[in-house]
Structures are given as C-alpha cells and as structure tokens.
Design an enzyme around this catalytic site. Sequence first.
Site, PDB file in Angstrom:
ATOM      1  N   LEU A  12     -25.539  -9.068  -0.106  1.00 60.81           N
ATOM      2  CA  LEU A  12     -25.926  -8.521  -1.408  1.00 60.81           C
ATOM      3  C   LEU A  12     -24.718  -8.406  -2.324  1.00 60.81           C
ATOM      4  O   LEU A  12     -23.603  -8.145  -1.859  1.00 60.81           O
ATOM      5  CB  LEU A  12     -26.548  -7.133  -1.227  1.00 60.81           C
ATOM      6  N   CYS A  13     -24.959  -8.563  -3.609  1.00 61.72           N
ATOM      7  CA  CYS A  13     -23.887  -8.412  -4.576  1.00 61.72           C
ATOM      8  C   CYS A  13     -23.286  -7.018  -4.457  1.00 61.72           C
ATOM      9  O   CYS A  13     -24.028  -6.068  -4.220  1.00 61.72           O
ATOM     10  CB  CYS A  13     -24.411  -8.634  -5.992  1.00 61.72           C
ATOM     11  N   PRO A  14     -21.987  -6.870  -4.544  1.00 65.10           N
ATOM     12  CA  PRO A  14     -21.040  -7.897  -5.018  1.00 65.10           C
ATOM     13  C   PRO A  14     -20.446  -8.795  -3.930  1.00 65.10           C
ATOM     14  O   PRO A  14     -19.487  -9.507  -4.224  1.00 65.10           O
ATOM     15  CB  PRO A  14     -19.942  -7.053  -5.649  1.00 65.10           C
ATOM     16  N   ASP A  39     -29.206 -13.397  -2.853  1.00 62.13           N
ATOM     17  CA  ASP A  39     -29.360 -12.276  -3.783  1.00 62.13           C
ATOM     18  C   ASP A  39     -29.474 -12.839  -5.207  1.00 62.13           C
ATOM     19  O   ASP A  39     -28.521 -13.462  -5.702  1.00 62.13           O
ATOM     20  CB  ASP A  39     -28.145 -11.348  -3.692  1.00 62.13           C
TER      21      ASP A  39
ATOM     22  N   GLY B  44     -23.748  -2.436  -6.663  1.00 60.65           N
ATOM     23  CA  GLY B  44     -24.328  -3.643  -6.076  1.00 60.65           C
ATOM     24  C   GLY B  44     -25.768  -3.793  -6.524  1.00 60.65           C
ATOM     25  O   GLY B  44     -26.312  -2.963  -7.236  1.00 60.65           O
TER      26      GLY B  44
END
Lengths: 75, 347
Positions: A12-14, A39, B44
């Site tokens: 998942l980001c980041p 993602d 996030g």
Amino acid sequence: MSHYTLDARNSLCPMPVIKTQNKVVELLNGDTLEVTCTDPGALSDIPAWCRINGHTIKESYEKGDEVIILIQVNA
Amino acid sequence: MPTQKKAVALISGGLDSLLAARLMIDQGIHVEGINFYTGFCVEGHTHAIRKKDKDKPKRNNALWSAEQLGIKLHIIDIIEEYKDVLINPKHGYGANMNPCLDCKIFMVGKAKQWMDENGFDFIITGEVMGQRPMSQRKDLLPVVVRESGADDRLLRPLCAKNLAATLPEREGWVNREELKNFSGRNRKPQMALAAEFGFEDYATPAGGCCFLTDKNYSDKLVDLWQARNKKDYELDDIMLLKVGRHLRPKPHYKLIVSREDGENKFLQGYKKQFSTIEIKSHNGPLTLVDGELSDEDFQFASRIAARFSQGRTAESVTVKITSKNGDEKLIDIPPLPVSEIKQEWYV
C-alpha cells in the site's frame, strides 16, 4: 539506456513510492522503469513523486486490478 | 556571494509543515522535504481500501505539499527502526498507544542524520508551541532538541520567536524577524498564513497523522500483543489492524471479517498466511482466522462469519474453510443469531 521492471504489487502507498524511489536511485539518465502496483493510489502518488523529482512519466494505466506506470529517469 | 544555506524540512502532509517550509523558501533557503513512513501513517492509502472511499480523491498529502512548495521530497521507510520507539518509549505513551515525544525525538534525530549525510545545514519542523499535549509542550520542546542530537540546528519557523534563537538565526542564515510566534491550539494564525500564501485544499486530518492516536486502533494493537504474549509486530500485522471487524470470541483466536468488497479484495492477499472462512451459499465476507483452532472452534467461528453474510437469517449456510496449508472443507452451519454475538468479542 536500459529498461527495468519493479514489482510493487500487494503493498500500500506510500510503499510503492518508496520502492520506486529506491530503485530509481540505482538507475542512469534515460533508463526506463516499469512499476506494477495493486494500490490504485499509486496512479496519483508515483506521478506526483516523479514530477517533484524531475522524472518523466511515459505512460500510466490500469490493467485489471493492476496499475502500470512507465517512468523515464532523468538523473 | 554567500553559499545558499540548505534546510531539510520534516513534511508530514499537514498544514504546519507546509507553512514552515514556505517561510524558509521565502528567505532564500534551499529546502528539501523528508517524510518518514512508520507503517502507522494515516497518509498512506489504507483508508482507501474500503470501497465507500473510492470516490474520494486519492493523494498523498506529503507529496502534495512538496509539489505546492516546488521542493524535492524524500520518503524514508523507518518501519523496522520504529518498532523500538513504539515498543519501548522512554517518555511513555499519550492518551492511547501514541509515543509522540519519543516519535518526534526519533524523527528529528533521523533528519539530523540525513542532514549530515547530505551536506545540509539545518532542520525545520512545523511544530507550534503548545499545540499538541505531548510532543509540542513548551517544556518538552527542548527535550526534542537535546535528545535528537539536533541541538541548535533545529529551527521551528512557526514558533521561533517564542524560543531562544537557533544557529541559523544567530548566524544570519535566516531573519528571525520574519519568523512567527504562534502558540497554542488555535489554528486561525496558520489558516490566515495559508491564505496569505494562497494555499488551498490543504489536508486537515481530524485525528492527526498517526493511527496510534486512535483509540480503536490502539485497542486492537494492545489486544494483538496480549494474545501473542509479546510486544512485537510485522508490517502486515499493523496493516490488518486497519481493516475489517476484529472479533475475539476466545482468547486463542481472532477473526478479521471484511465489511465490504474493498476489504474483501484486500484480505484476499492474506489467504496464504491465514486460515480463512468464505461463505459459499450466500454473498458474504471473507474472514481471516488468526490463531490455532480445533474443528469445534472452526465450526463456531464459521457461524459467526455467517452472521455477517446475506444468509444471516437462513437456517443453514454453506461455508468453505481453508487452512493455511491449502486444505479445504465445506460445512453447513446455522448462522449465529445476532443476539448471541457478544459485544465484548469486538476488539
């Protein structure tokens, strides 16, 4: 100039951005990097990271559940 | 001509760090941003796992801030190193499992290390004296300075006039008169400054930038540690605490039940790490099973999972139980009535 791939799926980001950043550091001017993510946030974050760090997005698209981003490195 | 001084700015993605960096840029300082990823960052896209959030624009606010400022941003993975900060905080926890003071000391210390390695001159943060109860109290700001090792190379442009002059001010690298004297929890001065700079659409996260300040999240983390009888975690553990309903019907196992399609899809990625329960006869959630279960436990867990399916009022529901090694078994069970789902099972 060489072409490289990076598998950033299932993170998942980041994290896809961090993985991209850490890979780009190893590449030379003109190299291309194809990043595959799952993602959908990567579709906005990786181009944003490229813009602020001076790299070029050659292509970005969704393919099924995956996001593909092609970066040209401007070292 | 004097050499342009260089500052590394801690960029969280919030308004304060954006303003602090802009004040330095306006003074002719070369600024680059640094953003630390602990695994607990709200920044996030974890919040976008759920399908209900799908229409909201997805952006990382730290990257957005850097783009507004026209600066580089370095995002640093500190997941492993951060474990010690969270598990053994020297200064303790805040209202929940948030080790804010230790966290700030650690991050400024990491920024100091980055500054030294990259030939920068000082560090800036968006801290405002008295704004947060733990890490930004007036009496604790010097603790960050001292214990991080940054000493007088740590400049807080938004409240600098309330503090002793730092090296960049004393040396004339920055003009102290152009710095601010913000203090307290009132956000109006920051909002006015944002308007002055023309910043719009900046992030205003209601619960701060860290999941550890959230009570529900912290309760789940404590439950995880208690169940494992040790304070430790991997990235997957802390990701899963953000997803689904968490129920612990018995001390030796926990169920993570997806709430909708987005979570279902996300949890699919963990099928090799957990036993799972899937509803086959009706639409229903994917359930991850954390723990070692007997056949009887699996039967009971399946009845709980079935309660959250569209077959919740059916006499019988077919579920597929898949063990971690891939063995599959179909069983028919009656869903557990809602009245028998105990509130105390919810973590």
